[in-house]
Design an enzyme around this catalytic site. Structure first.
Site, short mmCIF file in Angstrom:
data_model
loop_
_atom_site.label_atom_id
_atom_site.label_comp_id
_atom_site.label_asym_id
_atom_site.label_seq_id
_atom_site.Cartn_x
_atom_site.Cartn_y
_atom_site.Cartn_z
N LYS A 177 5.14 9.51 8.32
CA LYS A 177 5.04 8.95 9.68
C LYS A 177 6.12 9.49 10.61
O LYS A 177 6.04 10.63 11.07
CB LYS A 177 5.04 7.42 9.59
CG LYS A 177 3.80 6.87 8.83
CD LYS A 177 3.75 5.38 8.83
CE LYS A 177 2.73 4.86 7.84
NZ LYS A 177 1.36 4.78 8.37
N ASP A 212 9.42 2.98 -1.09
CA ASP A 212 8.40 3.65 -0.27
C ASP A 212 8.73 3.35 1.19
O ASP A 212 8.39 2.28 1.70
CB ASP A 212 6.99 3.17 -0.64
CG ASP A 212 5.94 3.82 0.23
OD1 ASP A 212 4.74 3.57 0.01
OD2 ASP A 212 6.31 4.58 1.15
N TYR A 215 0.86 -1.18 0.00
CA TYR A 215 0.00 0.00 0.00
C TYR A 215 0.90 1.23 0.00
O TYR A 215 1.85 1.32 0.78
CB TYR A 215 -0.90 0.00 1.24
CG TYR A 215 -1.75 1.24 1.40
CD1 TYR A 215 -1.50 2.15 2.42
CD2 TYR A 215 -2.81 1.50 0.54
CE1 TYR A 215 -2.29 3.29 2.58
CE2 TYR A 215 -3.61 2.63 0.69
CZ TYR A 215 -3.34 3.52 1.71
OH TYR A 215 -4.11 4.65 1.87
P1 KE4 Z 1 -0.59 8.41 4.44
O1 KE4 Z 1 -1.17 9.10 3.21
O2 KE4 Z 1 -1.60 7.60 5.19
O3 KE4 Z 1 0.20 9.39 5.33
O4 KE4 Z 1 0.54 7.40 3.93
C1 KE4 Z 1 0.19 6.42 2.98
C2 KE4 Z 1 1.19 5.27 3.05
C3 KE4 Z 1 2.18 5.21 2.08
N1 KE4 Z 1 3.10 4.21 2.09
C4 KE4 Z 1 3.10 3.27 3.06
C5 KE4 Z 1 4.14 2.19 3.03
C6 KE4 Z 1 2.12 3.30 4.10
O5 KE4 Z 1 2.13 2.34 5.06
C7 KE4 Z 1 1.15 4.32 4.09
C8 KE4 Z 1 0.05 4.41 5.14
N2 KE4 Z 1 -0.02 3.31 6.05
C9 KE4 Z 1 -1.33 3.05 6.63
C10 KE4 Z 1 -1.18 1.82 7.52
N3 KE4 Z 1 -1.59 0.63 6.89
C11 KE4 Z 1 -1.87 4.24 7.34
C12 KE4 Z 1 -3.06 3.94 8.23
C13 KE4 Z 1 -4.33 4.48 7.62
O6 KE4 Z 1 -4.54 4.35 6.39
O7 KE4 Z 1 -5.13 5.03 8.42
#
Ligand code: KE4
Length: 430
Positions: free
Chosen positions: A266, A238, A143
């Site tokens: 993060k 990523d 993801y």
């Molecule tokens: P954000 O747009 O949520 O800040 O980041 C997206 C993203 C991009 N790349 C990786 C490897 C990520 O894990 C994420 C976001 N991770 C999720 C956890 N599975 C965030 C939690 C959520 O969607 O509320």
């Protein structure tokens, strides 16, 4: 009891989709009602009913210094009294960029954005512009945020067009994204043989954290580096989740691989909204206003987020020298050992592993290596375990297909509490 959270969830559902601002928070994968947070302190989180939890979600990764770390709160407070946003350059942004360049091996130049999604979306646009090619490659189960071109599932064959994985994503957008199984070297080799000249970039979670925590097989990342080099495509790591977490310099430092671009998020904001993308100077030179690739953001480089991130990264630099990442991995490994020992003692297929400050616990007889294997985990048992642990005062990710996170402030007390809770929880797992 969590009666206040239950009432709060009903109120929330009246005015927000599913009662949440991000789907995974709604507990659809484990059932039940999510607890509503009241406050956090160090490794602990309290809900609005006054229940205390040892927290291994840590806001899905940002809180490597735990909740409300005094130095981070102080930095944000001092920044806030000077103003919450300026919309003009600040030296704090340069300080943050310099820290990222110093810490992350492959990054010469970096741009701040406001989320991981913005970071990956921008990096892919940049890669298409730099290579003048249309296609991107991602891996099943990884993801990278919710940009349209990333909400795509595999087409029927390895090299066929991607298909939309969400309503609202058009077939035209999806067809530019090719998807192959994680850790599958023959599949990625075949894809490059067939479509290599059209591939702008491969984007990969160097340790996958969004289908449970799944490690790269030996040679997998090295093969991606070799193939992208051979075909003139870019390699994008990523590291939104792994960055500053599996090692100070992220997975690229841990595995000794130099991607062309890296996306971050993060930890870099220590809980405030921050994302970033960066890499080779010749590629980043194409980003506006230096180059023609447009990307912008009203709150990019926000002073409060930069203040938090700068302190978090500076403390990590010092703590890494003192063995922080080994300590977090040892903690995670002990957690996994208890989980596996208790599960096996009760004849339940379990597995798991820890890598730096993240870990995976699986209701499956062996740690999965890809999404298909991760999907074979016993999600019902995970849900039972999750709720039993919650009732024992320990908060894990509300889905088998997510990861666990550690912090610099989880210690012996929290480890013992968690191990005792696991022994009790397995009595409630059918
Ligand atoms: P954000 O747009 O949520 O800040 O980041 C997206 C993203 C991009 N790349 C990786 C490897 C990520 O894990 C994420 C976001 N991770 C999720 C956890 N599975 C965030 C939690 C959520 O969607 O509320």
């Amino acid at each position: 009891m969590r009666s206040k959270s239950e009432a709060a969830f009903e109120s929330a559902k009246a005015v927000m989709p599913g009662g949440v601002n991000s789907p995974v928070r709604a507990y659809r994968a484990v059932g039940g009602t999510p607890f509503f947070a009241d406050k956090g302190e160090g490794p602990y989180l309290w809900d609005i009913d006054g229940n205390r939890y040892v927290d291994y979600l840590l806001s899905w990764g940002p809180l490597i210094w735990g909740h409300a770390h005094p130095e981070i709160v102080k930095a944000v407070t001092e920044a806030a009294v000077k103003g919450t946003s300026f919309g003009v350059p600040t030296e704090l942004e340069t300080r943050m960029a310099r820290l990222v360049v110093d810490i992350v091996p492959s990054v010469d130049v970096v741009r701040m954005v406001n989320s991981g999604t913005e970071a990956t979306m921008s990096a892919l646009r940049l890669a298409r512009a730099f290579t003048k090619r249309p296609c991107i490659v991602k891996f099943e189960g990884c993801y990278h945020g919710h940009a349209d071109s990333l909400l795509v599932k595999a087409g029927s064959g390895v090299a066929t067009f991607g298909l939309p994985d969400s309503p609202g994503v058009t077939p035209q957008t999806a067809e530019g994204t090719l998807t192959v199984p994680y850790n599958d070297i023959p599949a990625i080799e075949a894809l490059f043989e067939q479509r290599g000249e059209q591939i702008a970039a491969v984007i990969v979670e160097p340790v996958a954290g969004n289908m449970g925590c799944i490690r790269p097989k030996d040679g997998f990342l090295q093969k991606l580096r070799a193939l992208t080099q051979e075909y003139g495509a870019l390699l994008i790591f990523d590291e939104v989740m792994t960055g500053f977490r599996v090692a100070l310099g992220g997975a690229q430092a841990r595995f000794g691989i130099q991607p062309d671009l890296t996306t971050m998020g993060k930890v870099i904001g220590a809980g405030l909204p921050v994302g970033a993308y960066g890499g080779r100077r010749d590629i980043m030179a194409m980003v506006a206003p230096e180059g023609p690739v447009y990307q912008a953001g009203t709150l990019s480089g926000n002073p409060l987020a930069m203040a938090a991130g700068v302190v978090a990264l500076e403390m990590l630099k010092n703590a890494a020298a003192g063995g922080l990442y080994d300590r977090m991995q040892d903690y995670g490994q002990k957690l996994v050992e208890t989980f596996v020992a208790e599960g096996k003692r009760r004849g339940i297929p379990v597995s798991g592993h820890a890598i730096g400050g993240m870990f995976g616990l699986f209701f499956r007889d062996a740690s999965p290596e890809n999404y298909e294997q991760a999907s074979q985990c016993d999600k019902e048992r995970y849900a039972q375990f999750f709720h039993a642990m919650l009732n024992n005062g320990v908060s894990f990710a509300p889905s088998q297909l997510e990861s666990g996170f550690l912090s610099a402030v989880h210690g012996e007390t929290e480890l013992n509490l968690t191990q005792e809770a696991m022994v009790s929880a397995f009595r409630q797992v059918g």
